[in-house]
Design a protein around this motif. Structure first.
Motif, PDB file in Angstrom:
ATOM      1  N   LEU A 155       0.797  -1.216   0.000  1.00  0.00           N
ATOM      2  CA  LEU A 155       0.000   0.000   0.000  1.00  0.00           C
ATOM      3  C   LEU A 155       0.837   1.277   0.000  1.00  0.00           C
ATOM      4  O   LEU A 155       0.318   2.353   0.242  1.00  0.00           O
ATOM      5  CB  LEU A 155      -0.949  -0.006   1.214  1.00  0.00           C
ATOM      6  N   THR A 156       2.115   1.151  -0.210  1.00  0.00           N
ATOM      7  CA  THR A 156       2.947   2.345  -0.327  1.00  0.00           C
ATOM      8  C   THR A 156       2.553   3.108  -1.584  1.00  0.00           C
ATOM      9  O   THR A 156       2.499   2.527  -2.672  1.00  0.00           O
ATOM     10  CB  THR A 156       4.435   1.957  -0.424  1.00  0.00           C
ATOM     11  N   PRO A 157       2.237   4.396  -1.459  1.00  0.00           N
ATOM     12  CA  PRO A 157       1.834   5.162  -2.646  1.00  0.00           C
ATOM     13  C   PRO A 157       2.893   5.098  -3.741  1.00  0.00           C
ATOM     14  O   PRO A 157       4.081   5.305  -3.471  1.00  0.00           O
ATOM     15  CB  PRO A 157       1.670   6.589  -2.109  1.00  0.00           C
ATOM     16  N   PRO A 158       2.505   4.795  -4.948  1.00  0.00           N
ATOM     17  CA  PRO A 158       3.478   4.715  -6.043  1.00  0.00           C
ATOM     18  C   PRO A 158       4.017   6.093  -6.409  1.00  0.00           C
ATOM     19  O   PRO A 158       3.342   7.101  -6.236  1.00  0.00           O
ATOM     20  CB  PRO A 158       2.652   4.122  -7.197  1.00  0.00           C
ATOM     21  N   ARG A 159       5.239   6.122  -6.911  1.00  0.00           N
ATOM     22  CA  ARG A 159       5.840   7.378  -7.345  1.00  0.00           C
ATOM     23  C   ARG A 159       5.514   7.590  -8.812  1.00  0.00           C
ATOM     24  O   ARG A 159       5.667   6.698  -9.645  1.00  0.00           O
ATOM     25  CB  ARG A 159       7.356   7.364  -7.118  1.00  0.00           C
TER      26      ARG A 159
ATOM     27  N   CYS B  89       2.011  15.802  -8.799  1.00  0.00           N
ATOM     28  CA  CYS B  89       2.868  14.706  -9.268  1.00  0.00           C
ATOM     29  C   CYS B  89       4.150  14.707  -8.433  1.00  0.00           C
ATOM     30  O   CYS B  89       4.561  15.730  -7.894  1.00  0.00           O
ATOM     31  CB  CYS B  89       3.218  14.880 -10.736  1.00  0.00           C
ATOM     32  N   ASP B  90       4.802  13.559  -8.358  1.00  0.00           N
ATOM     33  CA  ASP B  90       6.086  13.519  -7.655  1.00  0.00           C
ATOM     34  C   ASP B  90       7.138  14.302  -8.432  1.00  0.00           C
ATOM     35  O   ASP B  90       8.082  14.838  -7.858  1.00  0.00           O
ATOM     36  CB  ASP B  90       6.524  12.063  -7.468  1.00  0.00           C
ATOM     37  N   LYS B  91       6.950  14.372  -9.745  1.00  0.00           N
ATOM     38  CA  LYS B  91       7.796  15.205 -10.596  1.00  0.00           C
ATOM     39  C   LYS B  91       7.050  15.441 -11.904  1.00  0.00           C
ATOM     40  O   LYS B  91       6.367  14.543 -12.409  1.00  0.00           O
ATOM     41  CB  LYS B  91       9.144  14.530 -10.873  1.00  0.00           C
TER      42      LYS B  91
ATOM     43  N   PHE C 281      10.972   6.291 -10.699  1.00  0.00           N
ATOM     44  CA  PHE C 281       9.504   6.273 -10.637  1.00  0.00           C
ATOM     45  C   PHE C 281       8.967   4.928 -11.103  1.00  0.00           C
ATOM     46  O   PHE C 281       9.582   4.244 -11.923  1.00  0.00           O
ATOM     47  CB  PHE C 281       8.920   7.392 -11.517  1.00  0.00           C
ATOM     48  N   GLU C 282       7.797   4.583 -10.549  1.00  0.00           N
ATOM     49  CA  GLU C 282       7.161   3.318 -10.939  1.00  0.00           C
ATOM     50  C   GLU C 282       6.154   3.502 -12.073  1.00  0.00           C
ATOM     51  O   GLU C 282       5.917   2.591 -12.856  1.00  0.00           O
ATOM     52  CB  GLU C 282       6.425   2.692  -9.746  1.00  0.00           C
ATOM     53  N   TRP C 283       5.560   4.701 -12.151  1.00  0.00           N
ATOM     54  CA  TRP C 283       4.512   4.949 -13.131  1.00  0.00           C
ATOM     55  C   TRP C 283       4.754   6.263 -13.870  1.00  0.00           C
ATOM     56  O   TRP C 283       5.304   7.214 -13.302  1.00  0.00           O
ATOM     57  CB  TRP C 283       3.135   4.984 -12.445  1.00  0.00           C
ATOM     58  N   PHE C 284       4.295   6.296 -15.119  1.00  0.00           N
ATOM     59  CA  PHE C 284       4.511   7.453 -15.981  1.00  0.00           C
ATOM     60  C   PHE C 284       3.209   7.775 -16.713  1.00  0.00           C
ATOM     61  O   PHE C 284       2.641   6.906 -17.380  1.00  0.00           O
ATOM     62  CB  PHE C 284       5.619   7.155 -16.997  1.00  0.00           C
TER      63      PHE C 284
ATOM     64  N   ALA D 141      -3.297   2.821  -9.507  1.00  0.00           N
ATOM     65  CA  ALA D 141      -2.054   2.064  -9.674  1.00  0.00           C
ATOM     66  C   ALA D 141      -1.660   1.286  -8.428  1.00  0.00           C
ATOM     67  O   ALA D 141      -0.793   0.402  -8.492  1.00  0.00           O
ATOM     68  CB  ALA D 141      -0.920   3.018 -10.061  1.00  0.00           C
ATOM     69  N   LEU D 142      -2.297   1.572  -7.319  1.00  0.00           N
ATOM     70  CA  LEU D 142      -1.928   0.981  -6.035  1.00  0.00           C
ATOM     71  C   LEU D 142      -1.999  -0.551  -6.092  1.00  0.00           C
ATOM     72  O   LEU D 142      -2.993  -1.126  -6.515  1.00  0.00           O
ATOM     73  CB  LEU D 142      -2.864   1.494  -4.948  1.00  0.00           C
ATOM     74  N   GLY D 143      -0.936  -1.186  -5.650  1.00  0.00           N
ATOM     75  CA  GLY D 143      -0.915  -2.636  -5.568  1.00  0.00           C
ATOM     76  C   GLY D 143      -0.562  -3.337  -6.864  1.00  0.00           C
ATOM     77  O   GLY D 143      -0.383  -4.559  -6.884  1.00  0.00           O
ATOM     78  N   LYS D 144      -0.465  -2.587  -7.970  1.00  0.00           N
ATOM     79  CA  LYS D 144      -0.103  -3.200  -9.248  1.00  0.00           C
ATOM     80  C   LYS D 144       1.414  -3.193  -9.396  1.00  0.00           C
ATOM     81  O   LYS D 144       2.067  -2.182  -9.142  1.00  0.00           O
ATOM     82  CB  LYS D 144      -0.760  -2.441 -10.408  1.00  0.00           C
ATOM     83  N   ASP D 145       1.965  -4.298  -9.799  1.00  0.00           N
ATOM     84  CA  ASP D 145       3.413  -4.425  -9.948  1.00  0.00           C
ATOM     85  C   ASP D 145       3.886  -3.553 -11.110  1.00  0.00           C
ATOM     86  O   ASP D 145       3.515  -3.798 -12.258  1.00  0.00           O
ATOM     87  CB  ASP D 145       3.762  -5.887 -10.222  1.00  0.00           C
ATOM     88  N   PRO D 146       4.700  -2.529 -10.846  1.00  0.00           N
ATOM     89  CA  PRO D 146       5.130  -1.629 -11.924  1.00  0.00           C
ATOM     90  C   PRO D 146       6.044  -2.286 -12.947  1.00  0.00           C
ATOM     91  O   PRO D 146       6.246  -1.735 -14.030  1.00  0.00           O
ATOM     92  CB  PRO D 146       5.852  -0.506 -11.176  1.00  0.00           C
ATOM     93  N   GLU D 147       6.593  -3.454 -12.619  1.00  0.00           N
ATOM     94  CA  GLU D 147       7.439  -4.147 -13.590  1.00  0.00           C
ATOM     95  C   GLU D 147       6.604  -4.943 -14.592  1.00  0.00           C
ATOM     96  O   GLU D 147       7.121  -5.378 -15.626  1.00  0.00           O
ATOM     97  CB  GLU D 147       8.426  -5.077 -12.878  1.00  0.00           C
TER      98      GLU D 147
END
Length: 325
Positions: free
Chosen positions: A61-65, A91-93, A135-138, A156-162
Motif C-alpha cells: 500500500l505504499t503510494p506509487p511514485r 505529481c512527484d515530478k 519512478f514506478e509509473w509514468f 495504480a496501487l498494488g499493481k506491480d510496476p514491472e
C-alpha cells in the motif's frame, strides 16, 4: 370478404407482437448505463480499480511514485500556466516537453517536436534515460488534460510496476486497440522499458527518420505507440471503475454531462445524469481550457459538502510541492 378480414387480423396480430418485441429489446438497450454507451464498450482488455479486499493490509500500500510528462508548445502559454499551477504540483515530478525553447517557461526542448509522433517518442525516451529507476509509473498527456493525481495513484496501487501496463481510454480501429492521447496515457515502468527496446529496433518500432517518415507523419501518435507496444506483446487496456465506467476521459465534465443527457433522453430528468456521466474516481478530463482547469481545481480540492464524510480505507498525503490544495 372473410378472407380479407382474416388477413387483416393476422397482420394486426403480427404487428402487435413485433411492436412488443421491439419495445422489449429497446428497453433492454436503454437499461445500459450511459457511460457504457458512450465508451463504445467493445470486448477490449480492461482493468479496474483495486477492491476494498485488495486494499486491506499488506506492504503493497505504499503510494506509487509518479512522473508526469506534459507535451506543450510555446504558443499554449495559458495552458502551460494553468497546468503548472493546478494539478501538476501533485505529481512527484513533472516535466514539460516543447518543440522549441521558450523564455517564459522551463521545458525540455525536442527540436523534432513539430512532428507529434517524434515529440511523444522523444519524451518517453527522455523519461526512460533520466528517470526509469526513480519512478514506478509514468503518465503522458498534453497541456489541455486535467489529471486527478491522487485517483491515478489509487488506481495504480498494488499493481506491480514491472508488469507491462499500458492504460487509459481505449479505442479500437482495424483490430488495433490504442489509448486516446487527449485522455492521457498511463504506463508502468515495465512498459517504458519495453518501449525503449522497441524504439531501438526499427523493425519493431519505426521512427520519423526512417524511409517511411512521410507515412508516419500522417499517422496518429496514439496508434503508432500502440503498434510499437503491441509488437512487444504489450496491449492497451481500458481503465475502469467497478461499474465499468472509464476513468480516463477525453472531454470536459460539461461535455460529458451533455453527452449523457443526449444518450439518456427524457430519463435525464430523473436525477441520474451525473452518475451516468462520469466515475466518482475519474482520473482525467481532456480538452480542458485554461480557465476550466482552475474551476476543476476548485471542485476537486477545495469544495466541501458540510457533514458529508467518505469511508476511504486509506488516504494519500500531498507531495511537498502540492501547496495549492
Amino acid at each position: 370478404m372473410f378472407a380479407d378480414v382474416a388477413a387483416f387480423m393476422k397482420g394486426l396480430m403480427l404487428g402487435s407482437v413485433s411492436c412488443v418485441l421491439m419495445s422489449f429489446l429497446a428497453g433492454g438497450l436503454y437499461k445500459t448505463t450511459p457511460q457504457l454507451l458512450y465508451t463504445n464498450h467493445i470486448s477490449h482488455r480492461h482493468i479496474q480499480l483495486p477492491s476494498n479486499v485488495e486494499l486491506k493490509g499488506g506492504p503493497h500500500l505504499t503510494p506509487p511514485r509518479l512522473l508526469c510528462l506534459v507535451l506543450t508548445k510555446p504558443k499554449n502559454i495559458r495552458q502551460w500556466g494553468a497546468t503548472r499551477t493546478t494539478w501538476a504540483p501533485h505529481c512527484d515530478k513533472t516535466i514539460f516537453y516543447s518543440p522549441e525553447n521558450a523564455k517564459v517557461f522551463e521545458s525540455v526542448v525536442i527540436p523534432e517536436g513539430a512532428n507529434s509522433w517524434s515529440m511523444l517518442r522523444s519524451a518517453l525516451l527522455h523519461a526512460h534515460d533520466h528517470d526509469i529507476d526513480n519512478f514506478e509509473w509514468f503518465v503522458v498527456c498534453d497541456d489541455s488534460t486535467f489529471v486527478v493525481v491522487e485517483n491515478l495513484k489509487y488506481f495504480a496501487l498494488g499493481k506491480d510496476p514491472e508488469v507491462p501496463y499500458f492504460l487509459g481510454r481505449v479505442q479500437r480501429e482495424e483490430e488495433l486497440d490504442f489509448v486516446i492521447a487527449s485522455a492521457g496515457m498511463l504506463m508502468s515502468r515495465g512498459t517504458l522499458r519495453r518501449f525503449k527496446i522497441a524504439s531501438d529496433d526499427p523493425k519493431i518500432c519505426s521512427n520519423s527518420a526512417s524511409a517511411i517518415g512521410f507515412w508516419l507523419r500522417s499517422q496518429s501518435p496514439s496508434k503508432l505507440l500502440a503498434s510499437c507496444l503491441k509488437n512487444m506483446k504489450v496491449h492497451a487496456q481500458n481503465a475502469e471503475d467497478s461499474s465499468g465506467r472509464s476513468l480516463f476521459n477525453d472531454a470536459t465534465v460539461q461535455d460529458l454531462v451533455k453527452r449523457t443527457m443526449s444518450e439518456q433522453g427524457q430519463s435525464s430528468s430523473k436525477g441520474n445524469v451525473i452518475e451516468g456521466c462520469c466515475s466518482d474516481l475519474a482520473i482525467t478530463f481532456g480538452n480542458v481550457p485554461a480557465n476550466q482547469m482552475h474551476v476543476l481545481m476548485f471542485g476537486v480540492y477545495r469544495l466541501r459538502s458540510f457533514g458529508h464524510t467518505y469511508n476511504d480505507l486509506l488516504e494519500f498525503h500531498p507531495v511537498p510541492t502540492a501547496k495549492n490544495d
